[in-house]
Design a protein around this motif. Structure first.
Motif, PDB file in Angstrom:
ATOM      1  N   GLY A 381      58.685 -13.424  55.531  1.00 21.34           N
ATOM      2  CA  GLY A 381      57.761 -12.320  55.370  1.00 21.34           C
ATOM      3  C   GLY A 381      56.698 -12.581  54.324  1.00 21.34           C
ATOM      4  N   THR A 382      55.969 -11.540  53.974  1.00 17.93           N
ATOM      5  CA  THR A 382      54.813 -11.653  53.098  1.00 17.93           C
ATOM      6  C   THR A 382      55.240 -12.028  51.676  1.00 17.93           C
ATOM      7  N   LEU A 383      54.553 -13.028  51.123  1.00 14.57           N
ATOM      8  CA  LEU A 383      54.880 -13.556  49.802  1.00 14.57           C
ATOM      9  C   LEU A 383      53.670 -13.405  48.888  1.00 14.57           C
ATOM     10  N   PHE A 384      53.872 -12.733  47.738  1.00 17.92           N
ATOM     11  CA  PHE A 384      52.792 -12.470  46.788  1.00 17.92           C
ATOM     12  C   PHE A 384      52.960 -13.366  45.559  1.00 17.92           C
ATOM     13  N   HIS A 385      51.882 -14.044  45.144  1.00 21.67           N
ATOM     14  CA  HIS A 385      51.834 -14.764  43.865  1.00 21.67           C
ATOM     15  C   HIS A 385      50.591 -14.292  43.107  1.00 21.67           C
ATOM     16  N   HIS A 386      50.758 -13.979  41.831  1.00 22.81           N
ATOM     17  CA  HIS A 386      49.664 -13.454  41.015  1.00 22.81           C
ATOM     18  C   HIS A 386      49.779 -14.047  39.612  1.00 22.81           C
ATOM     19  N   TYR A 387      48.699 -14.693  39.122  1.00 22.18           N
ATOM     20  CA  TYR A 387      48.718 -15.336  37.807  1.00 22.18           C
ATOM     21  C   TYR A 387      47.493 -14.928  36.994  1.00 22.18           C
ATOM     22  N   ARG A 388      47.675 -14.821  35.668  1.00 24.39           N
ATOM     23  CA  ARG A 388      46.561 -14.736  34.715  1.00 24.39           C
ATOM     24  C   ARG A 388      46.711 -15.875  33.719  1.00 24.39           C
ATOM     25  N   ILE A 389      45.561 -16.404  33.222  1.00 28.39           N
ATOM     26  CA  ILE A 389      45.603 -17.509  32.274  1.00 28.39           C
ATOM     27  C   ILE A 389      44.750 -17.174  31.057  1.00 28.39           C
ATOM     28  N   ASN A 390      44.968 -17.909  29.941  1.00 28.49           N
ATOM     29  CA  ASN A 390      44.147 -17.720  28.751  1.00 28.49           C
ATOM     30  C   ASN A 390      43.091 -18.829  28.646  1.00 28.49           C
ATOM     31  N   GLU A 391      42.388 -18.868  27.530  1.00 24.26           N
ATOM     32  CA  GLU A 391      41.310 -19.848  27.374  1.00 24.26           C
ATOM     33  C   GLU A 391      41.830 -21.276  27.279  1.00 24.26           C
ATOM     34  N   GLN A 392      43.108 -21.431  26.998  1.00 28.32           N
ATOM     35  CA  GLN A 392      43.707 -22.774  26.937  1.00 28.32           C
ATOM     36  C   GLN A 392      44.320 -23.175  28.286  1.00 28.32           C
ATOM     37  N   ASP A 393      44.006 -22.427  29.328  1.00 28.52           N
ATOM     38  CA  ASP A 393      44.499 -22.680  30.691  1.00 28.52           C
ATOM     39  C   ASP A 393      46.005 -22.466  30.838  1.00 28.52           C
ATOM     40  N   GLN A 394      46.602 -21.740  29.894  1.00 26.24           N
ATOM     41  CA  GLN A 394      48.039 -21.465  29.987  1.00 26.24           C
ATOM     42  C   GLN A 394      48.280 -20.155  30.743  1.00 26.24           C
ATOM     43  N   ILE A 395      49.318 -20.138  31.541  1.00 29.11           N
ATOM     44  CA  ILE A 395      49.675 -18.916  32.266  1.00 29.11           C
ATOM     45  C   ILE A 395      50.201 -17.880  31.281  1.00 29.11           C
TER      46      ILE A 395
END
Length: 478
Positions: A381-395
């Motif tokens: 079924g439907t799979l959701f992935h959601h990410y935010r990162i900072n200025e150092q490219d870290q999640i």
């Protein structure tokens, strides 16, 4: 005196869970629960890691469908690197599609032939020694071979596109890291017509099983529900990309071509004290009424057509069975799943004949942003992935809504309906308890979305009184 029946663990599913059923002194089912007793924690594990690691790290959630997590994370990272879901090169998108449809083929074959066929071929209350793929191999060797070779073909496609059969590295932010070679293409083209023929035969096998007792097949663990999936803009079934569509039990649109980047405006997640798995719901309908099914049954209820010839013919038969209305019969998940397997085989053949796989631009980049959402239709079924990162490219934030999580409420409902159908007023036997597991297996759940729990696992069933004292116990392999 109230009795409590416990099924722990649920068998022939991926991952670990248990079922508890409370039965009152008159033999009526008072309460049922499907408990997910594992905690994964990947949403926290990845925080602090560079975003480009997400497609490789997060797929460790699962040994069965890592390609889905790999691609959903890659799609989210496409947004972060400024490419977006529609900005990939033709070569990159087609290679990812080949990887994904290969996974659909192998996963659907695995579930149908290895996990569910013993129930369908020998009966739900057959002797426990019959309920394994080994028994299928002994009495139906041609079916066992078909299941093994369909899965093998899909696994080898994943290896050719992702680098490995499990936990590959093919998809990277903004594209893909390799072409398909001419040798690889010719190798797969040699056998693809056989895969299509076996997929056609698999659809026929489901219809044959159904035709033996359609009333039983239709009523088993069935209930009306909402349905949700990604659907292509023109209404076509699409496992890789699209917008969110949700319909109610009668086919009325609840969500119509919603951009999944805005999923938080439409989808909420409830928690309950007795399970580590959340309970997603459509916000406009609320927690009580907003739950929905995902997976093969939901996908065939939300799309308008299937863009491949043979699967479309079977889709028309499938939809005609319920007069064009959504199909709410739980065991028809198997029918829908085999139609999807046929569609996957047809798409794979079409992709293998596309020259873009052997040449062309692999990776694109654009203006980086600090947030990305990626959705994909996994086998379950439907799979959701959601990410935010900072200025150092870290999640800094990760939110995952995996396919089985979306089916949490429906699986609990299936346990309740099936328990009332088959346990009320009867002596609880091992065969009747398998009916509960059959209802759960129809959803092909990956309860931990990490472990590879095939074959017969230990079963420990206890009847206890209201004070928790054991009245009787059935065990298998404990």
């Amino acid at each position: 005196m109230m009795k409590k029946v416990t099924i722990h663990p649920v068998t022939r599913v991926e991952g670990h869970g248990k079922v508890t059923i409370a039965i009152d002194e008159d033999g009526h089912v008072e309460r049922t629960r499907l408990h997910i007793v594992e905690f994964r924690g990947f949403e926290r594990f990845v925080q602090g890691r560079p975003y480009w690691e997400a497609p490789v790290v997060v797929q460790r959630l699962c040994g069965i469908c890592p390609v889905s997590h790999h691609l959903a994370a890659a799609k989210a990272c496409d947004v972060i690197v400024g490419v977006g879901p529609d900005g990939l090169s033709p070569t990159a998108e087609k290679m990812r599609r080949l990887m994904h449809y290969g996974q659909m083929l192998q996963s659907h074959a695995l579930h149908f032939y290895h996990l569910c066929s013993p129930d369908l071929l020998f009966g739900f209350d057959s002797d426990v020694t019959k309920r394994s793929v080994l028994a299928v191999a002994a009495e139906y060797p041609e079916l066992a071979v078909r299941g093994v070779l369909l899965r093998k073909y899909g696994q080898e496609l994943i290896q050719a596109t992702a680098g490995k059969k499990i936990h590959g590295t093919g998809a990277i932010p903004g594209g893909i890291n390799k072409h398909l070679t001419v040798t690889e293409r010719d190798h797969f083209l040699k056998d693809i017509d056989q895969m299509i023929a076996w997929s056609v035969a698999s659809v026929e096998l489901v219809k044959k099983v159904h035709s033996k007792n359609p009333a039983f097949f239709d009523s088993f663990g069935s209930f009306p529900s909402n349905h949700l999936s990604l659907v292509r803009k023109d209404g076509a079934l699409d496992f890789y990309h699209g917008n969110i569509v949700a319909v109610d039990k009668d086919g009325n649109k609840i969500l119509d071509q919603v951009d999944y980047a805005n999923y938080l405006d439409y989808i909420g997640e409830a928690v309950r004290s007795w399970s580590y798995m959340k309970f997603p719901f459509i916000k406009s309908l609320g927690k009580a009424n907003g739950w929905y099914r995902v997976g093969p049954l939901a996908r065939l209820n939300t799309c308008d057509f299937i863009p491949s010839e043979l699967a479309q013919k079977e889709f028309e038969i499938f939809r005609a069975y319920t007069g064009g209305k959504p199909n709410n019969f739980s065991l028809h998940y198997h029918w829908a799943r085999m139609i999807e397997m046929l569609h996957s085989a047809e798409v794979i053949k079409s992709l293998l004949n596309d020259p873009d796989l052997m040449a062309g631009e692999l990776v694109r980049t654009g203006k980086k942003v600090n947030e990305g959402v990626g959705l994909i239709e996994a086998p379950r079924g439907t799979l959701f992935h959601h990410y935010r990162i900072n200025e150092q490219d870290q999640i800094t934030m990760c939110n995952l809504i995996v396919s089985t999580t979306n089916n949490n409420d429906p699986m609990n409902k299936a346990v309740e309906v099936t328990a009332k159908q088959f346990l009320e007023g009867r002596e609880v036997t091992e065969g009747l308890l398998n009916h509960i597991e059959v209802a759960i297996r129809a959803y092909d759940p990956c309860l931990s979305c990490a472990t590879h729990a095939l074959g017969q696992m230990a079963l420990d069933v206890e009847l206890v009184d209201a004070a928790g004292r054991r009245i009787s116990r059935l065990t298998r392999g404990v």
